[in-house]
Design an enzyme around this catalytic site. Structure first.
Site, PDB file in Angstrom:
ATOM      1  N   TYR A   1      73.097   0.816  33.524  1.00 13.27           N
ATOM      2  CA  TYR A   1      73.484   0.835  32.114  1.00 13.27           C
ATOM      3  C   TYR A   1      72.395   0.103  31.374  1.00 13.27           C
ATOM      4  O   TYR A   1      72.012  -1.006  31.760  1.00 13.27           O
ATOM      5  CB  TYR A   1      74.821   0.117  31.901  1.00 13.27           C
ATOM      6  CG  TYR A   1      76.006   0.954  32.282  1.00 13.27           C
ATOM      7  CD1 TYR A   1      76.240   2.177  31.665  1.00 13.27           C
ATOM      8  CD2 TYR A   1      76.884   0.535  33.271  1.00 13.27           C
ATOM      9  CE1 TYR A   1      77.319   2.960  32.026  1.00 13.27           C
ATOM     10  CE2 TYR A   1      77.961   1.316  33.631  1.00 13.27           C
ATOM     11  CZ  TYR A   1      78.172   2.526  33.003  1.00 13.27           C
ATOM     12  OH  TYR A   1      79.231   3.299  33.358  1.00 13.27           O
TER      13      TYR A   1
ATOM     14  N   ASP B   1      75.646   9.200  29.666  1.00 12.26           N
ATOM     15  CA  ASP B   1      76.833   9.797  29.037  1.00 12.26           C
ATOM     16  C   ASP B   1      77.756   8.744  28.420  1.00 12.26           C
ATOM     17  O   ASP B   1      78.921   9.015  28.151  1.00 12.26           O
ATOM     18  CB  ASP B   1      77.616  10.639  30.053  1.00 12.26           C
ATOM     19  CG  ASP B   1      78.046   9.826  31.271  1.00 12.26           C
ATOM     20  OD1 ASP B   1      77.967   8.593  31.230  1.00 12.26           O
ATOM     21  OD2 ASP B   1      78.458  10.442  32.271  1.00 12.26           O
TER      22      ASP B   1
ATOM     23  N   HIS C   1      81.153  11.501  33.961  1.00 15.98           N
ATOM     24  CA  HIS C   1      81.627  10.132  34.173  1.00 15.98           C
ATOM     25  C   HIS C   1      83.076  10.120  34.678  1.00 15.98           C
ATOM     26  O   HIS C   1      83.904   9.315  34.256  1.00 15.98           O
ATOM     27  CB  HIS C   1      81.534   9.359  32.851  1.00 15.98           C
ATOM     28  CG  HIS C   1      81.256   7.897  32.989  1.00 15.98           C
ATOM     29  ND1 HIS C   1      80.073   7.324  32.608  1.00 15.98           N
ATOM     30  CD2 HIS C   1      82.004   6.870  33.465  1.00 15.98           C
ATOM     31  CE1 HIS C   1      80.121   6.019  32.825  1.00 15.98           C
ATOM     32  NE2 HIS C   1      81.287   5.720  33.361  1.00 15.98           N
TER      33      HIS C   1
HETATM   34  C1  HOC Z   1      79.887   2.466  27.133  1.00 15.99           C
HETATM   35  C2  HOC Z   1      80.106   1.760  28.394  1.00 15.99           C
HETATM   36  O1  HOC Z   1      81.478   3.062  34.441  1.00 15.99           O
HETATM   37  C3  HOC Z   1      83.704   2.936  33.753  1.00 15.99           C
HETATM   38  C4  HOC Z   1      82.464   2.185  34.066  1.00 15.99           C
HETATM   39  C5  HOC Z   1      82.044   1.342  32.909  1.00 15.99           C
HETATM   40  C6  HOC Z   1      81.911   2.119  31.662  1.00 15.99           C
HETATM   41  C7  HOC Z   1      81.036   1.503  30.649  1.00 15.99           C
HETATM   42  C8  HOC Z   1      80.768   2.458  29.514  1.00 15.99           C
HETATM   43  O2  HOC Z   1      84.728   2.277  33.557  1.00 15.99           O
HETATM   44  O3  HOC Z   1      83.692   4.153  33.682  1.00 15.99           O
END
Ligand code: HOC
Length: 385
Positions: free
Chosen positions: A133, A161, A250
């Protein structure tokens, strides 16, 4: 009992019963109405096989390479945050199982264990990738990337994403308070909207294509964009000189109504083949992979490998490392049988003629009846049916 888990879905059912409510809510939640999360899995059901017969399938070899690393089976453990919610030891449990099965683990930026703890748990020549990230403070990002390279990570997977956190209402309702040791330090103190909100405030929504050359200037690791969702962006990724993309939404946790990775793969590969570009980039898919048949379908369509996340978290939460071991072994057993049944003795033989994808254009999503919200036409009335 562990021996009674016969497939990856069985681990989910056990985990749901044994996990803390807040932890379950964080792992299992998807964005908004969770349509994409469910579609990720059900999209695989729209693809059917066209098996070959009368080919010698006595010996089956499903080893392959991903970004130059030889692996025993074409999946990797994809990055998932907050492993200690499911098991007090956290991500290192996945590391050990990955070692045993010779598969690659992608280390999450938001792991509960520190990056070094996970790297230290990796033995010998065990290959790890790093999921990134991107921090608003690029110096921090640079340090993380260069440290990963120094510790011999073999791929940098930049998540693209998530410029903003998706709304995971199940997670928000659970009023999460304990994010685990590694990620507490740099996190926001606002825990009132679930685990995800609490850990994600540092992420840079300004990340853009213009940043790719900067990443290329700070590392020699292969760069892979994780979360690409349309062919135009795959082409742009190739033109930008990155080594791979993960077609991913995701796990259905960001944009609801994003298409499944497998659906996007079916859009992408014919365009790349038409241009003769199919070997210019490695394409991975994640989301909804629960069976070896799902892995085989993705490979037939042109993926180099698939990422699996939640099922291993659930296996770890339910049974610790023996659970993850068994989940991986089940996939290997399924793989051997299904490769044989479709008439292929090696990964090189998997090709698009082995699948019928005509069903992919029928956009039906199976929604469990207890959660389906039906808005009646010409009415503002919503019914829970
Ligand atoms: C904009 C930040 O991957 C999840 C993890 C953290 C997500 C962070 C997204 O909970 O999907």
């Amino acid at each position: 009992i562990l021996e009674q888990c016969y497939n990856l879905m069985d681990f989910e059912a056990v985990a749901r019963n044994v996990m803390k409510k807040t932890a379950w809510a964080y792992y299992s939640s998807g964005a908004d109405d969770e349509i994409t999360m469910r579609e990720n899995h059900s999209a695989f059901h729209k693809i059917w096989f066209r098996p070959r017969v009368l080919v010698d399938v006595e010996k089956i070899d499903f080893t392959t390479t991903m970004l130059g690393t030889k692996v025993d089976i074409p999946f990797y453990v994809t990055a998932t945050a907050l492993g200690k919610l499911g098991n007090p030891e956290g991500e290192v449990v996945l590391t050990r199982a990955a070692k045993k099965h010779n598969v690659i683990q992608m280390i999450p930026t938001l792991a509960s264990c520190s990056f070094d703890e996970i790297m230290d748990a990796a033995e010998g020549d065990q290959v790890q990738w790093m999921q990134l990230y991107v921090n608003k403070d690029r110096e921090i990002t640079k340090k993380i990337v260069q440290h990963a390279e120094k510790r011999c990570c073999k791929g940098l997977f930049i998540t693209v994403d998530a410029p903003q956190l998706g709304r995971r209402e199940k997670d928000m309702r659970s009023k999460f308070t304990d994010t685990g040791s590694n990620v507490q330090a740099g996190s926001s103190t606002d825990n009132s909207q679930g685990a995800a909100r609490a850990i994600s405030s540092f992420i840079d929504p300004g990340l853009s294509w213009k940043d790719i050359p900067w990443f290329q200037s700070i590392t020699k690791m292969p760069i892979i964009l994780k979360g690409v969702q349309r062919v135009e962006d795959v082409i742009r990724a190739i033109e930008s000189g990155v080594q791979g993309v993960v077609l991913s939404n995701h796990g259905g946790r960001q944009l609801d109504f994003a298409r499944s990775g497998i659906e996007v793969l079916a859009e992408v590969m014919p365009v790349l083949r038409e241009r003769g570009w199919e070997n210019r980039i490695e394409i991975f898919v994640d989301g909804g992979v629960r069976r070896a048949t799902d892995i085989i379908k993705a490979l037939c369509l042109g993926a180099k490998g698939v990422g699996i996340g939640r099922p291993f978290l659930y296996a770890m939460s339910a049974y610790g490392q023996p659970g993850v071991d068994r989940a991986m072994q089940l996939l290997k057993d399924e793989m051997e049988m299904n490769m044989r049944l479709i008439g292929c003795s090696s990964v090189e033989q998997l090709n698009p003629t082995l699948v019928d994808t005509r069903g992919l254009s029928m956009h039906t999503t199976s929604v469990p009846s207890d959660t389906l919200v039906c808005t009646l036409p010409n009415s503002r009335l919503s019914l829970l049916i």
